[in-house]
Design an enzyme around this catalytic site. Structure first.
Site, PDB file in Angstrom:
ATOM      1  N   GLU A  92      41.389  39.647  34.280  1.00  0.00           N
ATOM      2  CA  GLU A  92      42.367  39.628  33.197  1.00  0.00           C
ATOM      3  C   GLU A  92      42.127  40.780  32.218  1.00  0.00           C
ATOM      4  OE1 GLU A  92      40.889  37.018  34.498  1.00  0.00           O
ATOM      5  OE2 GLU A  92      42.110  35.206  34.378  1.00  0.00           O
ATOM      6  N   LYS A  98      41.187  40.232  44.356  1.00  0.00           N
ATOM      7  CA  LYS A  98      39.747  40.389  44.627  1.00  0.00           C
ATOM      8  C   LYS A  98      39.459  39.661  45.932  1.00  0.00           C
ATOM      9  CE  LYS A  98      35.477  39.947  41.885  1.00  0.00           C
ATOM     10  NZ  LYS A  98      34.923  39.301  40.669  1.00  0.00           N
ATOM     11  N   TYR A 114      54.174  58.775  41.379  1.00  0.00           N
ATOM     12  CA  TYR A 114      53.275  57.704  41.832  1.00  0.00           C
ATOM     13  C   TYR A 114      51.928  58.248  42.288  1.00  0.00           C
ATOM     14  CZ  TYR A 114      55.987  58.922  46.056  1.00  0.00           C
ATOM     15  OH  TYR A 114      56.647  59.586  47.047  1.00  0.00           O
TER      16      TYR A 114
HETATM   17  N1  LIG Z   1      40.770  33.833  36.263  1.00  0.00           N
HETATM   18  C1  LIG Z   1      39.604  34.345  36.705  1.00  0.00           C
HETATM   19  N2  LIG Z   1      38.702  33.522  37.275  1.00  0.00           N
HETATM   20  C2  LIG Z   1      37.553  34.020  37.713  1.00  0.00           C
HETATM   21  C3  LIG Z   1      37.255  35.398  37.584  1.00  0.00           C
HETATM   22  C4  LIG Z   1      38.227  36.227  36.985  1.00  0.00           C
HETATM   23  O1  LIG Z   1      38.060  37.470  36.833  1.00  0.00           O
HETATM   24  N3  LIG Z   1      39.382  35.670  36.536  1.00  0.00           N
HETATM   25  N4  LIG Z   1      36.082  35.877  38.090  1.00  0.00           N
HETATM   26  C5  LIG Z   1      35.196  35.096  38.674  1.00  0.00           C
HETATM   27  C6  LIG Z   1      33.978  35.644  39.304  1.00  0.00           C
HETATM   28  O2  LIG Z   1      33.677  36.943  38.892  1.00  0.00           O
HETATM   29  C7  LIG Z   1      34.195  35.552  40.824  1.00  0.00           C
HETATM   30  O3  LIG Z   1      35.181  36.494  41.241  1.00  0.00           O
HETATM   31  C8  LIG Z   1      32.928  35.771  41.634  1.00  0.00           C
HETATM   32  O4  LIG Z   1      33.198  35.435  43.006  1.00  0.00           O
HETATM   33  C9  LIG Z   1      35.375  33.642  38.797  1.00  0.00           C
HETATM   34  N5  LIG Z   1      36.648  33.197  38.313  1.00  0.00           N
END
Ligand SMILES: Nc1nc2c(c(=O)[nH]1)N=C([C@H](O)[C@@H](O)CO)CN2
Length: 124
Positions: free
Chosen positions: A73, A98, A53
């Protein structure tokens, strides 16, 4: 199948779909559960037969830190493929969070399963 897991791996990355997100690095939190037969290292007590790990965490942190994807994704797909190719992981569950992306939520993110299914009880 047995598992090896890494929880709460924190990495700063350039990621996001908006203009400002192409200028600043944001902190991501990763949870990884990987299928592995732990009986072999369990008998030999030999780390070279284990899914180390520490090596996985170092590699993932490096890949994420160098990545420039827009979507979580896309980052998740890329990491899953690298782990299966380079560490011969037969299956995995990967969650990328995030925190701070949605002010009113503790965290947002994505979770994927790739390769060999880990089973119904996916927690580590
Ligand atoms: N399913 C997702 N939706 C969103 C993404 C993502 O990566 N996958 N990213 C964003 C923007 O980058 C957001 O994080 C900015 O605050 C929006 N929706």
């Amino acid at each position: 199948m047995d598992r090896v897991f890494i929880e709460g791996l924190r990495v700063d990355a350039l990621i996001g779909v908006y203009g400002w997100e192409r200028e600043v690095r944001q902190t991501l939190m990763l949870d990884l559960v990987m299928a592995w037969d732990n009986r072999v290292p369990g008998m030999s007590d030999d780390v070279t037969q284990a899914l180390d790990y520490g090596r996985v965490a170092e590699a993932v942190a490096g890949w994420v830190g160098e990545s420039r994807f827009q979507l979580l994704e896309a980052l998740a797909e890329s990491l899953a493929q690298k782990l299966m190719d380079e560490f011969e992981v037969p299956g995995l569950q990967l969650t990328i969070r995030k925190p701070g992306a949605v002010a009113s939520a503790v965290s947002v993110g994505v979770s994927i399963n790739r390769g060999l299914r880990l089973g119904a009880e996916n927690s580590a």
